[in-house]
Design a protein around this motif. Structure first.
Motif, PDB file in Angstrom:
ATOM      1  N   ASN A 146     -16.539 122.617  58.302  1.00 57.02           N
ATOM      2  CA  ASN A 146     -16.795 122.517  57.115  1.00 57.02           C
ATOM      3  C   ASN A 146     -15.964 122.465  56.434  1.00 57.02           C
ATOM      4  O   ASN A 146     -16.069 122.300  54.759  1.00 57.02           O
ATOM      5  N   GLY A 147     -14.286 122.464  56.806  1.00 55.29           N
ATOM      6  CA  GLY A 147     -12.995 122.589  55.931  1.00 55.29           C
ATOM      7  C   GLY A 147     -12.481 124.146  55.933  1.00 55.29           C
ATOM      8  O   GLY A 147     -12.794 125.059  57.065  1.00 55.29           O
ATOM      9  N   PRO A 148     -11.854 124.147  55.392  1.00 58.67           N
ATOM     10  CA  PRO A 148     -11.573 125.144  55.044  1.00 58.67           C
ATOM     11  C   PRO A 148     -12.209 126.637  54.956  1.00 58.67           C
ATOM     12  O   PRO A 148     -11.531 127.945  55.800  1.00 58.67           O
ATOM     13  N   GLU A 149     -13.009 126.776  54.365  1.00 54.22           N
ATOM     14  CA  GLU A 149     -14.020 127.309  54.171  1.00 54.22           C
ATOM     15  C   GLU A 149     -15.421 127.449  56.018  1.00 54.22           C
ATOM     16  O   GLU A 149     -15.844 127.092  55.498  1.00 54.22           O
ATOM     17  N   GLY A 184     -16.614 120.937  50.624  1.00 53.49           N
ATOM     18  CA  GLY A 184     -16.253 121.136  49.044  1.00 53.49           C
ATOM     19  C   GLY A 184     -15.006 121.631  48.704  1.00 53.49           C
ATOM     20  O   GLY A 184     -13.993 121.752  49.407  1.00 53.49           O
ATOM     21  N   SER A 185     -14.644 121.885  47.280  1.00 54.61           N
ATOM     22  CA  SER A 185     -13.641 121.747  46.843  1.00 54.61           C
ATOM     23  C   SER A 185     -12.985 123.393  47.068  1.00 54.61           C
ATOM     24  O   SER A 185     -13.149 123.979  47.051  1.00 54.61           O
ATOM     25  N   ASP A 186     -11.421 123.075  47.003  1.00 52.36           N
ATOM     26  CA  ASP A 186     -11.050 124.680  46.915  1.00 52.36           C
ATOM     27  C   ASP A 186      -9.559 124.889  46.996  1.00 52.36           C
ATOM     28  O   ASP A 186      -8.378 123.909  47.184  1.00 52.36           O
ATOM     29  N   SER A 187      -9.698 125.237  45.647  1.00 50.76           N
ATOM     30  CA  SER A 187      -7.967 125.192  44.632  1.00 50.76           C
ATOM     31  C   SER A 187      -6.940 126.303  45.489  1.00 50.76           C
ATOM     32  O   SER A 187      -5.543 125.571  45.296  1.00 50.76           O
ATOM     33  N   GLU A 202      -6.222 114.630  46.389  1.00 45.73           N
ATOM     34  CA  GLU A 202      -7.317 115.186  46.064  1.00 45.73           C
ATOM     35  C   GLU A 202      -8.543 113.981  46.369  1.00 45.73           C
ATOM     36  O   GLU A 202      -7.939 113.823  44.756  1.00 45.73           O
ATOM     37  N   VAL A 203      -8.790 113.671  46.810  1.00 46.25           N
ATOM     38  CA  VAL A 203     -10.348 112.405  46.520  1.00 46.25           C
ATOM     39  C   VAL A 203     -11.933 112.737  46.964  1.00 46.25           C
ATOM     40  O   VAL A 203     -12.054 113.475  47.991  1.00 46.25           O
ATOM     41  N   ASN A 204     -12.539 112.471  46.148  1.00 45.73           N
ATOM     42  CA  ASN A 204     -13.382 112.953  45.847  1.00 45.73           C
ATOM     43  C   ASN A 204     -14.393 112.001  46.268  1.00 45.73           C
ATOM     44  O   ASN A 204     -14.208 110.801  46.110  1.00 45.73           O
ATOM     45  N   THR A 205     -16.009 111.905  47.078  1.00 45.47           N
ATOM     46  CA  THR A 205     -16.384 110.822  48.272  1.00 45.47           C
ATOM     47  C   THR A 205     -17.834 112.185  48.138  1.00 45.47           C
ATOM     48  O   THR A 205     -17.699 112.459  47.713  1.00 45.47           O
ATOM     49  N   HIS A 215     -18.497 115.219  48.935  1.00 46.72           N
ATOM     50  CA  HIS A 215     -17.249 116.060  49.839  1.00 46.72           C
ATOM     51  C   HIS A 215     -15.667 115.494  49.385  1.00 46.72           C
ATOM     52  O   HIS A 215     -15.655 115.188  48.423  1.00 46.72           O
ATOM     53  N   VAL A 216     -14.891 116.306  49.922  1.00 45.30           N
ATOM     54  CA  VAL A 216     -13.281 116.209  49.121  1.00 45.30           C
ATOM     55  C   VAL A 216     -12.868 116.096  50.525  1.00 45.30           C
ATOM     56  O   VAL A 216     -12.853 116.275  51.538  1.00 45.30           O
TER      57      VAL A 216
END
Length: 226
Positions: A146-149, A184-187, A202-205, A215-216
């Motif tokens: 699901n991405g970085p997390e 989702g976003s992750d600073s 960083e692109v929001n889609t 999604h990011v």
């Protein structure tokens, strides 16, 4: 309403959880417990991952692309549509059953893209391919977990660590692109990309065109071409 039917299941790499392939009419879903990882009706952000990346390297001759995660093939099919006949695409998929589903129950949806001469499928950890060579890829596209997390395989966290990002930068050619899909976003992750030496966008889609979940996608560029 047409009921969901479970077609198959497979253990996650750590053996602790179970992926399930389900179908309802012409619609497919891959589930992890109560979490839907992907659905055949929602392809927008995975397609955007490929389109944004391939357009960044449009001037590269004979581009070589690494895609981490086969899923339902949205990213792969979009990349094939963007790239010319001189491209090479390596797809790394850690769960063999996902590849079997692509060639079996979901074969019609995949439309033969796995047999495209530009495509090679490796049933292995994408991190291993990233670490196996320097300056080997024009683009690395990660649609892993699901991405970085991550929730499927905790070892995926290593891909998104500072060390993992440094390895990805080493694996890219000058002017190459690391593109990462996330739920989702992750600073913190965006900060690590910059610490690893990438120029970051960083692109929001959306999951489905202008609708669906947000999604990011991070587009991280590895310097400039000589």
């Amino acid at each position: 309403m047409i009921p969901w039917v479970q077609l198959d299941c497979a253990k996650t790499p750590d053996g602790r959880q179970e992926l399930r392939l389900k179908r309802r009419g012409s619609e497919f879903s891959i589930m992890l417990g109560t979490n839907e990882l992907m659905n055949s009706r929602l392809s927008g952000s995975e397609e955007a991952l490929a389109k944004l990346s391939c357009r960044k390297i449009a001037s590269h001759r004979q581009p070589r692309i690494l895609i981490g995660g086969l899923g339902m093939g949205f990213t792969l099919r979009a990349a094939l549509a963007e790239l010319g006949g001189d491209a090479q695409i390596v797809v790394a998929e850690l769960v063999p059953a996902v590849v079997a589903w692509a060639r079996g129950p979901m074969a019609e949806m995949f439309g033969g893209c796995l047999d495209d001469p530009r495509v090679t499928v490796e049933e292995t950890d994408v991190g291993q391919l990233i670490r196996s060579q320097a300056s080997g890829y024009d683009a690395i596209l990660l649609d892993v977990d699901n991405g970085p997390e991550g929730i499927v395989h905790k070892s995926n966290d290593a891909l998104y660590s500072l060390q993992g990002l440094a390895a990805a930068r080493t694996a890219l050619k000058p002017g190459g692109v690391l593109a990462v899909w996330s739920q989702g976003s992750d600073s913190g992750f965006a900060r690590r990309l910059k610490q690893a030496g990438f120029a970051v966008e960083e692109v929001n889609t959306r999951a489905n065109g202008k609708r669906g979940a947000r999604h990011v996608i991070w587009i991280a560029t590895n310097g400039s071409r000589p």
